[in-house]
Design a protein around this motif. Structure first.
Motif, PDB file in Angstrom:
ATOM      1  N   ALA A 132       0.832  -1.204   0.000  1.00 44.24           N
ATOM      2  CA  ALA A 132       0.000   0.000   0.000  1.00 44.24           C
ATOM      3  C   ALA A 132       0.864   1.251   0.000  1.00 44.24           C
ATOM      4  N   ASN A 133       1.924   1.235   0.771  1.00 42.69           N
ATOM      5  CA  ASN A 133       2.821   2.381   0.839  1.00 42.69           C
ATOM      6  C   ASN A 133       3.511   2.623  -0.496  1.00 42.69           C
ATOM      7  N   LEU A 134       3.911   1.554  -1.171  1.00 41.35           N
ATOM      8  CA  LEU A 134       4.569   1.684  -2.468  1.00 41.35           C
ATOM      9  C   LEU A 134       3.636   2.308  -3.502  1.00 41.35           C
ATOM     10  N   VAL A 135       2.361   1.935  -3.452  1.00 40.05           N
ATOM     11  CA  VAL A 135       1.386   2.519  -4.383  1.00 40.05           C
ATOM     12  C   VAL A 135       1.254   4.016  -4.140  1.00 40.05           C
ATOM     13  N   ASP A 136       1.165   4.418  -2.889  1.00 42.95           N
ATOM     14  CA  ASP A 136       1.066   5.846  -2.568  1.00 42.95           C
ATOM     15  C   ASP A 136       2.293   6.605  -3.063  1.00 42.95           C
ATOM     16  N   ILE A 137       3.468   6.032  -2.866  1.00 44.44           N
ATOM     17  CA  ILE A 137       4.707   6.675  -3.307  1.00 44.44           C
ATOM     18  C   ILE A 137       4.727   6.803  -4.822  1.00 44.44           C
ATOM     19  N   ALA A 138       4.314   5.743  -5.525  1.00 43.00           N
ATOM     20  CA  ALA A 138       4.325   5.745  -6.991  1.00 43.00           C
ATOM     21  C   ALA A 138       3.439   6.846  -7.538  1.00 43.00           C
ATOM     22  N   ILE A 139       2.232   6.952  -7.004  1.00 50.53           N
ATOM     23  CA  ILE A 139       1.303   7.967  -7.483  1.00 50.53           C
ATOM     24  C   ILE A 139       1.880   9.358  -7.262  1.00 50.53           C
ATOM     25  N   SER A 140       2.445   9.578  -6.105  1.00 48.71           N
ATOM     26  CA  SER A 140       3.010  10.890  -5.784  1.00 48.71           C
ATOM     27  C   SER A 140       4.193  11.232  -6.675  1.00 48.71           C
ATOM     28  N   GLU A 141       5.120  10.295  -6.826  1.00 50.15           N
ATOM     29  CA  GLU A 141       6.331  10.562  -7.601  1.00 50.15           C
ATOM     30  C   GLU A 141       6.037  10.767  -9.074  1.00 50.15           C
ATOM     31  N   MET A 142       5.167   9.951  -9.635  1.00 46.93           N
ATOM     32  CA  MET A 142       4.931  10.014 -11.067  1.00 46.93           C
ATOM     33  C   MET A 142       4.080  11.216 -11.452  1.00 46.93           C
ATOM     34  N   GLN A 143       3.131  11.597 -10.616  1.00 50.66           N
ATOM     35  CA  GLN A 143       2.300  12.754 -10.940  1.00 50.66           C
ATOM     36  C   GLN A 143       3.079  14.054 -10.807  1.00 50.66           C
ATOM     37  N   LYS A 144       4.045  14.099  -9.898  1.00 47.43           N
ATOM     38  CA  LYS A 144       4.826  15.309  -9.714  1.00 47.43           C
ATOM     39  C   LYS A 144       5.873  15.494 -10.804  1.00 47.43           C
ATOM     40  N   SER A 145       6.235  14.393 -11.482  1.00 42.50           N
ATOM     41  CA  SER A 145       7.369  14.459 -12.395  1.00 42.50           C
ATOM     42  C   SER A 145       7.004  14.921 -13.795  1.00 42.50           C
ATOM     43  N   MET A 146       5.708  15.040 -14.113  1.00 48.74           N
ATOM     44  CA  MET A 146       5.359  15.364 -15.497  1.00 48.74           C
ATOM     45  C   MET A 146       3.933  15.872 -15.615  1.00 48.74           C
ATOM     46  N   SER A 147       3.691  16.633 -16.662  1.00 45.23           N
ATOM     47  CA  SER A 147       2.346  17.029 -17.038  1.00 45.23           C
ATOM     48  C   SER A 147       2.364  17.263 -18.539  1.00 45.23           C
ATOM     49  N   GLY A 148       1.196  17.191 -19.155  1.00 42.58           N
ATOM     50  CA  GLY A 148       1.181  17.354 -20.604  1.00 42.58           C
ATOM     51  C   GLY A 148      -0.223  17.553 -21.131  1.00 42.58           C
ATOM     52  N   ARG A 149      -0.341  17.507 -22.452  1.00 40.10           N
ATOM     53  CA  ARG A 149      -1.615  17.702 -23.149  1.00 40.10           C
ATOM     54  C   ARG A 149      -2.221  16.340 -23.477  1.00 40.10           C
ATOM     55  N   VAL A 150      -3.445  16.130 -23.032  1.00 40.28           N
ATOM     56  CA  VAL A 150      -4.114  14.843 -23.214  1.00 40.28           C
ATOM     57  C   VAL A 150      -5.359  15.034 -24.073  1.00 40.28           C
ATOM     58  N   MET A 151      -5.467  14.214 -25.106  1.00 39.14           N
ATOM     59  CA  MET A 151      -6.631  14.234 -25.989  1.00 39.14           C
ATOM     60  C   MET A 151      -7.512  13.026 -25.667  1.00 39.14           C
ATOM     61  N   VAL A 152      -8.825  13.246 -25.570  1.00 39.45           N
ATOM     62  CA  VAL A 152      -9.766  12.183 -25.218  1.00 39.45           C
ATOM     63  C   VAL A 152     -10.650  11.872 -26.423  1.00 39.45           C
ATOM     64  N   ILE A 153     -10.715  10.602 -26.790  1.00 42.61           N
ATOM     65  CA  ILE A 153     -11.611  10.138 -27.855  1.00 42.61           C
ATOM     66  C   ILE A 153     -12.642   9.224 -27.202  1.00 42.61           C
ATOM     67  N   GLU A 154     -13.843   9.725 -27.027  1.00 42.26           N
ATOM     68  CA  GLU A 154     -14.887   8.992 -26.287  1.00 42.26           C
ATOM     69  C   GLU A 154     -16.248   9.517 -26.702  1.00 42.26           C
TER      70      GLU A 154
END
Length: 275
Positions: A132-154
């Motif tokens: 559980a702790n590893l999942v929390d760390i992963a979400i935090s680290e990966m979301q902080k490291s990048m952002s970008g433009r996302v296109m949705v086809i739905e």
């Protein structure tokens, strides 16, 4: 003869789970070919040494645990870095070195594959609390490291709005929502996305896969996440397949995890170029 019977029985147990192991392996490595190679190596190892398939566990948990034994023994690689055509995957190695060990594995197992923390612990040979702790760390680290433009086809409005909310809540910019193949191509032409999140069946009965192929033909390599109620149909091994796949009905955590994984590998290339 007894050995042949054992092999047949194991094959029956894990046959339905193989598409999901392949999905996990390619998301973990960022490469269809590398992921499939390690999935195949896992099957070969189980057939040669059935003891690594722990029958006390559920078939899916036992299969994924066997994969981790093989994958960890190989040094937890991402992709074949000797292949000059695998730039996106090989450059992810340097980026991945900055992440806490075992976080991406726990994140994918929990959010994409739906394992409980107890099952993740069995697979990775750790305690449920650590998983559980590893999942929390992963979400935090990966979301902080990048952002970008996302296109949705739905084509379903409620789902499109939900995805828009999840993605924008992660700090990404949604360039727009397209409901048909032609609308998707037009939207991409207006603003090139860093990531495409696409349904399979669109409003005009066209295919999200075809829409994505049109866009990739125009811009080249862009990471793509497909959403489908039948992921096994896209995991046949007969043709190039998506590395990132979300099953319907999805959860917010699954979307967050897949977007983070896809953006992670995409950002690895830009980081390497800038360096």
């Amino acid at each position: 003869m007894a050995g042949d019977d054992t092999q047949i029985h194991i094959a029956d147990l894990i046959g339905n789970e193989l598409p999901y192991l392949r999905r996990y392996a390619r998301a973990l490595t960022g490469s269809q070919s590398t992921g499939d190679n390690y999935a195949a190596a896992t099957l070969e190892a189980i057939l040669q040494e059935p003891a690594i398939f722990q029958r006390a566990l559920s078939p899916k948990t036992a299969l994924f645990r066997a994969f981790h034994l093989i994958w960890s023994t190989a040094g937890a690689p991402t992709a074949d870095t000797e292949d000059p055509e695998s730039l996106l995957e090989s450059q992810a190695l340097a980026h991945m070195s900055g992440l806490t060990n075992n976080t991406r594995e726990a994140l994918l197992l929990s959010t994409i594959e739906g394992f409980s923390f107890e099952q993740v612990g069995k697979i990775m040979d750790i305690e449920p609390g650590e998983a559980a702790n590893l999942v929390d760390i992963a979400i935090s680290e990966m979301q902080k490291s990048m952002s970008g433009r996302v296109m949705v086809i739905e084509d379903e409005a409620l789902i499109a709005m939900d995805i828009h909310s999840i993605v924008s809540g992660m700090g990404h910019t949604v360039t727009g929502i397209a409901r048909t193949r032609s609308a998707a191509v037009e939207l991409a032409a207006k603003e090139k996305p860093d990531l495409i999140l696409s349904d399979i069946q669109l409003a005009d009965n066209s295919s999200g896969i075809d829409a994505v192929e049109d866009i990739l033909g125009q811009f080249g390599d862009i990471p793509v996440i497909f959403i489908t109620a039948f992921p096994e149909r896209l995991l046949t091994g007969d043709k190039p397949e998506p590395a990132f796949l979300i099953s319907k009905p999805y959860t917010e955590e699954q979307v967050q995890s897949a977007v983070s994984q896809a953006m992670f590998f995409a950002s690895s290339r830009s980081l390497q170029v800038e360096a």
